[in-house]
Design a protein around this motif. Structure first.
Motif, mmCIF file in Angstrom:
data_model
loop_
_atom_site.group_PDB
_atom_site.id
_atom_site.type_symbol
_atom_site.label_atom_id
_atom_site.label_comp_id
_atom_site.label_asym_id
_atom_site.label_seq_id
_atom_site.Cartn_x
_atom_site.Cartn_y
_atom_site.Cartn_z
ATOM 1 N N ARG A 280 -38.441 -18.782 8.807
ATOM 2 C CA ARG A 280 -37.885 -19.163 7.503
ATOM 3 C C ARG A 280 -38.239 -20.604 7.162
ATOM 4 O O ARG A 280 -37.998 -21.528 7.962
ATOM 5 C CB ARG A 280 -36.370 -18.975 7.516
ATOM 6 C CG ARG A 280 -35.707 -19.202 6.158
ATOM 7 C CD ARG A 280 -34.324 -18.622 6.165
ATOM 8 N NE ARG A 280 -33.593 -18.889 4.945
ATOM 9 C CZ ARG A 280 -33.766 -18.263 3.787
ATOM 10 N NH1 ARG A 280 -34.679 -17.314 3.711
ATOM 11 N NH2 ARG A 280 -33.043 -18.563 2.736
ATOM 12 N N ARG A 281 -38.791 -20.818 5.987
ATOM 13 C CA ARG A 281 -39.194 -22.151 5.557
ATOM 14 C C ARG A 281 -38.127 -22.736 4.624
ATOM 15 O O ARG A 281 -37.760 -22.149 3.620
ATOM 16 C CB ARG A 281 -40.529 -22.092 4.804
ATOM 17 C CG ARG A 281 -41.651 -21.408 5.554
ATOM 18 C CD ARG A 281 -42.106 -22.189 6.763
ATOM 19 N NE ARG A 281 -42.725 -23.454 6.375
ATOM 20 C CZ ARG A 281 -43.246 -24.311 7.262
ATOM 21 N NH1 ARG A 281 -43.201 -24.020 8.571
ATOM 22 N NH2 ARG A 281 -43.795 -25.435 6.849
ATOM 23 N N LEU A 282 -37.637 -23.893 4.967
ATOM 24 C CA LEU A 282 -36.640 -24.596 4.163
ATOM 25 C C LEU A 282 -36.995 -26.071 4.117
ATOM 26 O O LEU A 282 -37.279 -26.680 5.167
ATOM 27 C CB LEU A 282 -35.240 -24.416 4.752
ATOM 28 C CG LEU A 282 -34.614 -23.013 4.686
ATOM 29 C CD1 LEU A 282 -33.305 -22.994 5.456
ATOM 30 C CD2 LEU A 282 -34.385 -22.595 3.245
ATOM 31 N N TYR A 283 -36.992 -26.642 2.932
ATOM 32 C CA TYR A 283 -37.216 -28.077 2.752
ATOM 33 C C TYR A 283 -38.525 -28.538 3.406
ATOM 34 O O TYR A 283 -38.596 -29.591 4.054
ATOM 35 C CB TYR A 283 -36.033 -28.881 3.301
ATOM 36 C CG TYR A 283 -34.708 -28.395 2.751
ATOM 37 C CD1 TYR A 283 -34.359 -28.619 1.414
ATOM 38 C CD2 TYR A 283 -33.830 -27.678 3.562
ATOM 39 C CE1 TYR A 283 -33.164 -28.145 0.902
ATOM 40 C CE2 TYR A 283 -32.629 -27.202 3.050
ATOM 41 C CZ TYR A 283 -32.311 -27.432 1.723
ATOM 42 O OH TYR A 283 -31.131 -26.962 1.223
ATOM 43 N N GLY A 284 -39.558 -27.698 3.272
ATOM 44 C CA GLY A 284 -40.881 -28.085 3.737
ATOM 45 C C GLY A 284 -41.167 -27.838 5.197
ATOM 46 O O GLY A 284 -42.209 -28.270 5.704
ATOM 47 N N GLY A 285 -40.301 -27.149 5.893
ATOM 48 C CA GLY A 285 -40.536 -26.884 7.312
ATOM 49 C C GLY A 285 -39.716 -25.702 7.781
ATOM 50 O O GLY A 285 -38.954 -25.104 6.997
ATOM 51 N N PRO A 286 -39.863 -25.302 9.054
ATOM 52 C CA PRO A 286 -39.061 -24.188 9.568
ATOM 53 C C PRO A 286 -37.584 -24.551 9.594
ATOM 54 O O PRO A 286 -37.215 -25.723 9.767
ATOM 55 C CB PRO A 286 -39.619 -23.977 10.983
ATOM 56 C CG PRO A 286 -40.195 -25.297 11.372
ATOM 57 C CD PRO A 286 -40.740 -25.881 10.093
#
Length: 573
Positions: A280-286
């Motif tokens: 899951r990608r959140l705020y530019g990262g995993p």
């Protein structure tokens, strides 16, 4: 903290790895016992038939039979590890095919005569089932309230009444039934009766409708009505009137191993969560880069380790100090089930909407979450374990908690060491004030500690002071304060005791671990002690270096396809 894929703990017998290999990849959609098939069977509220056939071919029931009767029940901790292979993929298969027969079987091994033991062993080794028919809806865990009767008729007995919410009752070839054999109140008014259903008069038995459940959907929960069913007097296990005593002794084994088996469920739940959050990608990262996510995952990992540590020592106690099992079995059931349930709920919070999806990569999680719920109330409820422990606290306080002289045998915590045979005849109703695990806290706090472990020594020194305070309170309890109507603050004493017991267990397992083993690394102990610190609220985040070490180990095991429990053994993924 990278480790090899071997298991230096000694907890994994070769046959556990063989079963894991036989079950195959959980993630392979073409595997007939993989997650896809498990979920499909759950949707149909059916047992996974292919899984049952596979377990029959493997001879799983031999795990529940003592060696002298042709089985493989040599070590309780090995039994637990074998069964974790089932609970990590389908708890319904673990309970419905196997563990329910184990619960019945231990009563036969404890009180049965040679003929009864041989009969039960033959049934199990032939792949058949034995049900444990204790429950009546009106009485729940109150076995003394049983209304089902066994009355004398000539040279035999007549069984009359209903047994309800019993696993595999319709599918079992035999059943162990708890019956009232005398109308007077008291502990000597009940007996256990081994009933051979194949030879029973079918006109005297009526199957009741199946009970459908939220979790464990495939497990066959049924009921049976007995209408003066004749059975021979020789069907009674042990002396007439000894039923409650036998049950309370024998079920110390299953109170210990069943919650520990369920650790496999959390193992897979944690793996599903880590896999999802890595993707899951959140705020530019995993998502796993977020501090809160890392903190929760590391905390769940730590809780799984301390649950398995307590379960492992409880299982070893059955062999090494069986006279104390009445204390440790209840403590394992009470604490391990709590740890597992709370950890799965924290993972559900992290997964958000994905935790209840019935399709997709996280679909198995919702089934595991539902299937895990009975660990807190099935077989015996956590509250009943509190009620069992409370009356023993004053004598434990007077005879064991007061000071040195009660050091536990080192083999209790050295998980790689061999164990003597499991002696059912040495189980006792009460520990008679013996508590070598908690008693060992004094010597542990006074033992030599390396300078870089000063924080651990300080924590255990505080625990010793708390144990002394707990002892002073418990010594003053009167008999009227120890019954089922005890005030909440008295039951809180049980919670305090179990917390100290768990912390001592983790510290001892760490001190007795082999050099180079993951269990010898102080990071997991620091995490366990932090997670079990006193206080009414959830503990805060782990200290930074501890969290980093545990999270790195968690990711290393994920990449290597190893379990997240004590053994870190290879899994079929």
């Amino acid at each position: 903290m990278n480790r090899t894929a071997t298991d230096p703990t000694g907890l994994t017998p070769k046959r556990a790895n063989e079963l894991e290999h036989l079950l195959g990849s959980l993630c392979d959609p073409a595997n007939p016992v993989g997650a896809t098939a498990v979920l499909a069977a759950d949707e149909r509220a059916e047992m996974l038939a292919v899984g049952e056939s596979l377990l029959h071919a493997y001879g799983l029931n031999a795990e529940f039979v003592p060696p002298e009767l042709g089985g493989r029940l040599e070590r309780a901790d090995h039994l637990t590890e074998v069964m974790r292979s089932l609970y990590r993929r389908d708890p319904a298969l673990g309970l419905g095919y196997g563990a329910s027969s184990l619960i019945a079987a231990v009563t036969v091994w404890t009180a049965g005569d040679e003929r009864q033991r041989a009969r039960a062993a033959r049934l199990l080794l032939d792949g058949r089932r034995i049900a444990i028919a204790f429950h009546e809806l009106a009485h729940g865990n109150d076995m003394a309230g049983t209304e089902f009767t066994a009355t004398t008729a000539g040279e035999g007995l007549l069984l009359t009444g209903r047994k309800e919410v019993v696993t595999n009752l319709r599918r079992a070839d035999a059943m162990v039934v708890l019956a009232r054999t005398h109308p007077r109140p008291g502990p000597r008014s009940h007996s256990l009766v081994l009933v051979d259903r194949a030879s029973a008069d079918p006109t005297r038995l009526t199957d009741l409708p199946r009970f459908h459940t939220v979790g464990m959907r495939g497990v066959q929960l049924g009921g049976l009505s007995f209408d003066a069913l004749p059975v021979p007097a020789a069907a009674v296990l042990g002396p007439v009137g000894s039923g409650l005593e036998t049950a309370l002794k024998a079920l110390q084994i299953t109170r210990t191993v069943l919650p520990a088996m369920a650790g496999g469920t959390l193992d897979t739940g944690l793996r599903i969560a880590v896999d999802h959050l890595m993707r899951r990608r959140l705020y530019g990262g995993p998502a796993t880069a977020l501090p809160h996510v890392r903190s929760v995952l590391a905390g769940v990992f730590a809780d799984l380790l301390r649950a398995e540590a307590l379960g492992a020592v409880g299982a070893r106690a059955l062999h090494l100090v069986p006279g104390t099992a009445s204390v440790y079995a209840s403590a394992v059931k009470f604490e391990v089930s709590r740890l597992l349930l709370e950890a799965m709920n924290r993972l559900a919070e992290l997964l958000g909407a994905h935790f209840y999806l019935r399709e997709g990569p996280t679909a198995l999680f919702q089934k595991l979450l539902r299937d895990l719920a009975p660990v807190g109330f099935g077989h015996i409820a956590r509250a009943a374990c509190q009620m069992s422990l409370l009356p023993q606290l004053p004598l434990l306080a007077r005879r064991t908690w007061g000071g040195p002289g009660t050091e536990a045998p080192g083999e209790l915590f050295a998980l790689a060491e061999a164990l003597p045979p499991l002696r059912f005849d040495r189980l006792a109703l009460h520990a008679a004030g013996r508590d070598p695990v908690a008693g060992s806290l004094h010597a542990l706090a006074d033992a030599p500690w390396a300078p870089d472990h000063a924080d651990l020594r300080a924590a255990l020194g505080d625990d010793r002071a708390e144990l002394a305070d707990l002892a002073s309170v418990c010594e003053r309890l009167s008999p009227v304060e120890l019954g089922v109507d005890a005030r909440p603050e008295h039951y809180d004493l049980v919670t305090r005791y179990v917390r100290l017991l768990s912390r001592t267990t983790c510290a001892q397992v760490w001190r007795h671990a082999r050099p180079g083993d993951f269990l010898a690394d102080p990071a997991w102990l620091r995490a366990a002690l932090h997670r079990s610190a006193p206080g009414p609220r959830r503990p805060g985040p782990l200290p930074g270096p501890v969290e980093d070490a545990l999270f790195a180990e968690l990711l290393d095991r994920r990449a290597a396809g190893r379990s997240f429990g004590l053994t870190g053994r290879p899994l079929a993924l």
